[in-house]
Design an enzyme around this catalytic site. Structure first.
Site, PDB file in Angstrom:
ATOM      1  N   ALA A 287     -19.139  49.022-141.808  1.00 32.75           N
ATOM      2  CA  ALA A 287     -18.052  48.216-141.649  1.00 32.75           C
ATOM      3  C   ALA A 287     -17.603  47.619-143.208  1.00 32.75           C
ATOM      4  CB  ALA A 287     -18.328  47.186-140.934  1.00 32.75           C
TER       5      ALA A 287
ATOM      6  N   ARG B 185      -5.214  50.350-145.370  1.00 33.10           N
ATOM      7  CA  ARG B 185      -3.844  51.044-144.747  1.00 33.10           C
ATOM      8  C   ARG B 185      -3.349  49.930-143.667  1.00 33.10           C
ATOM      9  NH1 ARG B 185      -5.339  56.787-143.107  1.00 33.10           N
ATOM     10  NH2 ARG B 185      -7.424  56.074-143.493  1.00 33.10           N
TER      11      ARG B 185
ATOM     12  N   LYS C 195     -10.149  44.686-142.047  1.00 32.69           N
ATOM     13  CA  LYS C 195      -9.659  45.631-140.855  1.00 32.69           C
ATOM     14  C   LYS C 195     -10.511  45.416-139.710  1.00 32.69           C
ATOM     15  CE  LYS C 195     -10.753  49.931-140.873  1.00 32.69           C
ATOM     16  NZ  LYS C 195     -10.564  51.470-141.372  1.00 32.69           N
TER      17      LYS C 195
ATOM     18  N   GLY D  90     -19.006  55.486-150.406  1.00 35.68           N
ATOM     19  CA  GLY D  90     -18.941  56.481-149.614  1.00 35.68           C
ATOM     20  C   GLY D  90     -19.805  56.175-148.212  1.00 35.68           C
TER      21      GLY D  90
ATOM     22  N   ASN E  72      -0.291  11.778-102.940  1.00 34.36           N
ATOM     23  CA  ASN E  72       1.066  12.414-103.158  1.00 34.36           C
ATOM     24  C   ASN E  72       1.674  11.748-104.236  1.00 34.36           C
ATOM     25  OD1 ASN E  72       3.446  14.154-101.903  1.00 34.36           O
ATOM     26  ND2 ASN E  72       4.155  12.460-102.807  1.00 34.36           N
TER      27      ASN E  72
ATOM     28  N   SER F   5       8.604   8.226-106.536  1.00 31.35           N
ATOM     29  CA  SER F   5       9.374   9.076-107.791  1.00 31.35           C
ATOM     30  C   SER F   5       9.579   8.207-109.027  1.00 31.35           C
ATOM     31  CB  SER F   5      10.785   9.702-107.249  1.00 31.35           C
ATOM     32  OG  SER F   5      10.584  10.405-106.244  1.00 31.35           O
TER      33      SER F   5
HETATM   34  C1  UD1 Z   1     -15.218  60.067-142.268  1.00 33.62           C
HETATM   35  C2  UD1 Z   1     -15.880  61.442-142.285  1.00 33.62           C
HETATM   36  C3  UD1 Z   1     -15.011  62.613-141.628  1.00 33.62           C
HETATM   37  C4  UD1 Z   1     -14.670  62.250-140.194  1.00 33.62           C
HETATM   38  C5  UD1 Z   1     -14.282  60.952-140.268  1.00 33.62           C
HETATM   39  C6  UD1 Z   1     -13.906  60.255-138.748  1.00 33.62           C
HETATM   40  C7  UD1 Z   1     -17.158  61.576-144.220  1.00 33.62           C
HETATM   41  C8  UD1 Z   1     -17.382  61.704-145.594  1.00 33.62           C
HETATM   42  N1  UD1 Z   1     -16.121  61.855-143.711  1.00 33.62           N
HETATM   43  O1  UD1 Z   1     -14.050  60.370-142.906  1.00 33.62           O
HETATM   44  O2  UD1 Z   1     -15.571  64.072-141.670  1.00 33.62           O
HETATM   45  O3  UD1 Z   1     -13.812  63.234-139.664  1.00 33.62           O
HETATM   46  O4  UD1 Z   1     -14.728  59.843-140.811  1.00 33.62           O
HETATM   47  O5  UD1 Z   1     -13.310  59.287-138.653  1.00 33.62           O
HETATM   48  O6  UD1 Z   1     -18.098  60.617-143.661  1.00 33.62           O
HETATM   49  N2  UD1 Z   1     -17.526  53.068-145.014  1.00 33.62           N
HETATM   50  C9  UD1 Z   1     -18.363  52.037-145.603  1.00 33.62           C
HETATM   51  N3  UD1 Z   1     -18.523  52.216-147.062  1.00 33.62           N
HETATM   52  C10 UD1 Z   1     -18.135  53.207-147.842  1.00 33.62           C
HETATM   53  C11 UD1 Z   1     -17.209  54.119-147.144  1.00 33.62           C
HETATM   54  C12 UD1 Z   1     -16.983  53.911-145.807  1.00 33.62           C
HETATM   55  O7  UD1 Z   1     -19.038  51.134-144.985  1.00 33.62           O
HETATM   56  O8  UD1 Z   1     -18.462  53.274-148.740  1.00 33.62           O
HETATM   57  C13 UD1 Z   1     -17.168  52.861-143.521  1.00 33.62           C
HETATM   58  C14 UD1 Z   1     -15.664  52.231-143.261  1.00 33.62           C
HETATM   59  O9  UD1 Z   1     -15.565  51.118-143.343  1.00 33.62           O
HETATM   60  C15 UD1 Z   1     -15.291  53.092-142.058  1.00 33.62           C
HETATM   61  C16 UD1 Z   1     -16.379  54.199-142.036  1.00 33.62           C
HETATM   62  O10 UD1 Z   1     -17.366  54.058-143.060  1.00 33.62           O
HETATM   63  O11 UD1 Z   1     -15.536  52.394-141.086  1.00 33.62           O
HETATM   64  C17 UD1 Z   1     -15.553  55.829-142.420  1.00 33.62           C
HETATM   65  O12 UD1 Z   1     -15.079  55.597-143.749  1.00 33.62           O
HETATM   66  P1  UD1 Z   1     -13.910  56.214-144.201  1.00 33.62           P
HETATM   67  O13 UD1 Z   1     -13.493  56.228-145.368  1.00 33.62           O
HETATM   68  O14 UD1 Z   1     -12.674  55.990-143.091  1.00 33.62           O
HETATM   69  O15 UD1 Z   1     -14.031  57.870-143.675  1.00 33.62           O
HETATM   70  P2  UD1 Z   1     -13.108  59.023-143.469  1.00 33.62           P
HETATM   71  O16 UD1 Z   1     -12.274  59.449-144.441  1.00 33.62           O
HETATM   72  O17 UD1 Z   1     -12.216  58.464-142.333  1.00 33.62           O
HETATM   73 CA    CA Z   2     -11.382  56.662-141.174  1.00 35.60          CA
END
Ligand code: UD1
Ligand code: CA
Length: 457
Positions: free
Chosen positions: A9, A15, A22, A77, A376, A404
């Site tokens: 999270a 977006r 979010k 990531g 009442n 009333s």
């Molecule tokens: C990811 C998957 C993708 C999959 C998709 C489904 C990877 C590399 N890709 O892509 O294959 O189809 O989800 O929705 O995993 N988050 C963190 N820290 C970070 C990055 C992300 O906590 O550094 C959390 C975000 O808050 C989110 C979730 O991980 O809840 C997914 O991250 P997001 O960047 O949305 O991944 P996608 O690009 O959607």
């Molecule tokens: Ca996503």
């Protein structure tokens, strides 16, 4: 312990175009993140681990106790996010399930199926996949001739051939914990985004000759990830349908499910009918054989059996069996309609009780008041409970008849079976059985003329 759940999270959720993180946006009245947390709790007794980053403080505050928070200070990531949980989880469980906080519609059943699959897998990973013709945004699942999963390719870098694949990575994974924790810090940096992709673990397992399994679903709804407010509204619609179907199958008539908004914490008894444009929110319970709506908003209320609510707004109030309200009534905090009590149009009650069988038919206000059984309350009666500084109490005893337009200047008590004349301004207590009238109200003495008051009906 057997299974731990890590919920990611930390992402920014750019977006959503919002100052609110979010995962705190409300879905059916609850912050998004609470769905993933509750699903995790249903799966295992181990405390869920929530990886927070953007908006960490408000997320912590909202989620509160019973969750282990780990912070990802830089969003490098999904692989890097899971790494942050290693310090608290390594050596603690056999399996680790990774989910995202922005996937509120995942069901416990689907996740159980995923975990079962991994339990039987000799290899270290089972992923949840979605079979769908609408692949937008999802990573594609690449399998070899034997059907084993070999890779997940992110949409941004997929070849046209790979883009045509209909099996998608939902973003939920069950890992062998020991394998996960010894490999999570070996994920290579992916360019151009400069992120560590959790999905790269798949290729790493395959390179070691280990099997990666997939549990597939065709329910795109479950895999819905919230990235925009359009997705949020889609999730709202889907969840509303799920909740309404649940209650219909449990014996509740919902005349128009499209316009009936029931939050997850609500309970409803059999043979209750809900008319359109009704909102049942928060911690509300409704009994059997009730008729609710149309056009009603009920928040944190307890409603007994056989009650009727027509076009009214109720907050933190109680309606006992057989009581009714409306049209256009307002019960505020601490209002209570006792058994069989009736409150008609344009009434308002706050911190007040209308006793068993008591009636208040037309435009009246009862604040900080106790009304006894069978009393009442005539049209236009007002408890003047506020002197500009403090609130005061009004007591109307059983069987009293309030004419009333009576103003009851609190603190004041109207005795058992007493009467007030139309337009009386009552500033002193009224003895049992007495009749008072006038401004300020005086007790009518023996032999004096009638007050000609006509109160109700
Ligand atoms: C990811 C998957 C993708 C999959 C998709 C489904 C990877 C590399 N890709 O892509 O294959 O189809 O989800 O929705 O995993 N988050 C963190 N820290 C970070 C990055 C992300 O906590 O550094 C959390 C975000 O808050 C989110 C979730 O991980 O809840 C997914 O991250 P997001 O960047 O949305 O991944 P996608 O690009 O959607
Ligand atoms: Ca996503």
């Amino acid at each position: 312990m057997e299974l731990a759940v890590v919920i990611l999270a930390a992402g920014q959720g750019t977006r959503m175009k919002s100052r609110l993180p979010k995962v705190l946006h409300p879905l059916a009245g609850r912050p998004l993140v609470t769905y993933a947390v509750e699903t995790a709790r249903a799966l295992t007794d181990a405390e869920p681990v929530l990886v927070v980053g953007h908006g960490a403080e408000p997320v912590r505050e909202t989620v509160g106790e019973g969750v282990t928070f780990v912070e990802q200070t830089e969003q490098l990531g999904t692989g890097h996010a899971v790494l942050q949980a290693r310090a608290v989880l390594q050596g603690q469980t056999d399996l680790v399930l990774v989910t995202y906080a922005d996937m509120p519609l995942l069901t416990v059943e689907t996740l159980r199926r995923l975990v079962e699959r991994q339990r039987e897998n000799a290899g270290p990973i089972t992923i949840l996949t979605l079979i769908s013709d609408d692949p937008h945004g999802f990573g594609r699942v690449i399998r070899d001739e034997s059907g084993a999963v070999v890779q997940v390719v992110e949409e941004a870098v997929a070849t046209p051939e790979q883009l045509a694949i209909r099996e998608l990575n939902a973003g939920v994974y069950c890992f062998n914990a020991d394998w996960l924790w010894t490999h999570i810090d070996c994920i290579p940096l992916s360019l151009p985004k400069g992120e560590y992709y959790l999905t790269d673990l798949i290729g790493m397992a395959v390179a070691e000759g280990l099997r990666v399994e997939a549990a597939a679903t065709e329910d795109a709804e479950e895999a819905l990830g919230i990235n925009t407010r359009v997705h949020l509204a889609e999730a709202e619609t889907a969840l509303r349908r799920r909740i309404n179907e649940h209650w219909m199958l449990a014996g509740v008539t919902i005349v128009d499910p499209q316009t009936t908004y029931i939050e997850p914490g609500v309970t409803i008894g059999r043979d209750t009918t809900i008319w359109p444009n009704t909102h049942l929110r928060g911690n509300t319970s409704i009994g059997k054989n009730c008729v609710i709506g149309p056009n009603s908003i009920i928040v944190d209320c307890r409603i007994g059996d056989g009650c009727q609510v027509l076009a009214s707004v109720l907050e933190q109030a109680v309606m006992e069996d057989g009581s009714d309200i409306g049209p256009f009534g307002h019960l505020r905090k601490g209002a209570r309609l006792c058994e069989g009590a009736h409150m008609g149009n344009f009434g308002e009650m706050k911190n007040a009780t209308l006793g068993p069988g008591a009636k208040m038919g037309h435009f009246s206000y009862l604040g900080d008041a106790d009304v006894g059984a069978g009393a009442n309350i005539g049209a236009g009666t007002i408890t003047c409970n506020f002197d500009g500084v403090r609130k005061h109490k009004t007591v109307i005893e059983a069987g009293a008849f309030i004419g009333s337009d009576t103003m009851l200047v609190a603190p004041v008590r109207v005795g058992k079976g007493a009467k007030t004349g139309a337009g009386a301004v009552v500033t002193h207590d009224v003895p049992d059985g007495a009749l008072v009238y006038g401004v300020p109200a005086r007790v009518r003495r023996q032999g004096s003329k009638g007050v000609g008051e006509q109160a109700d009906k």
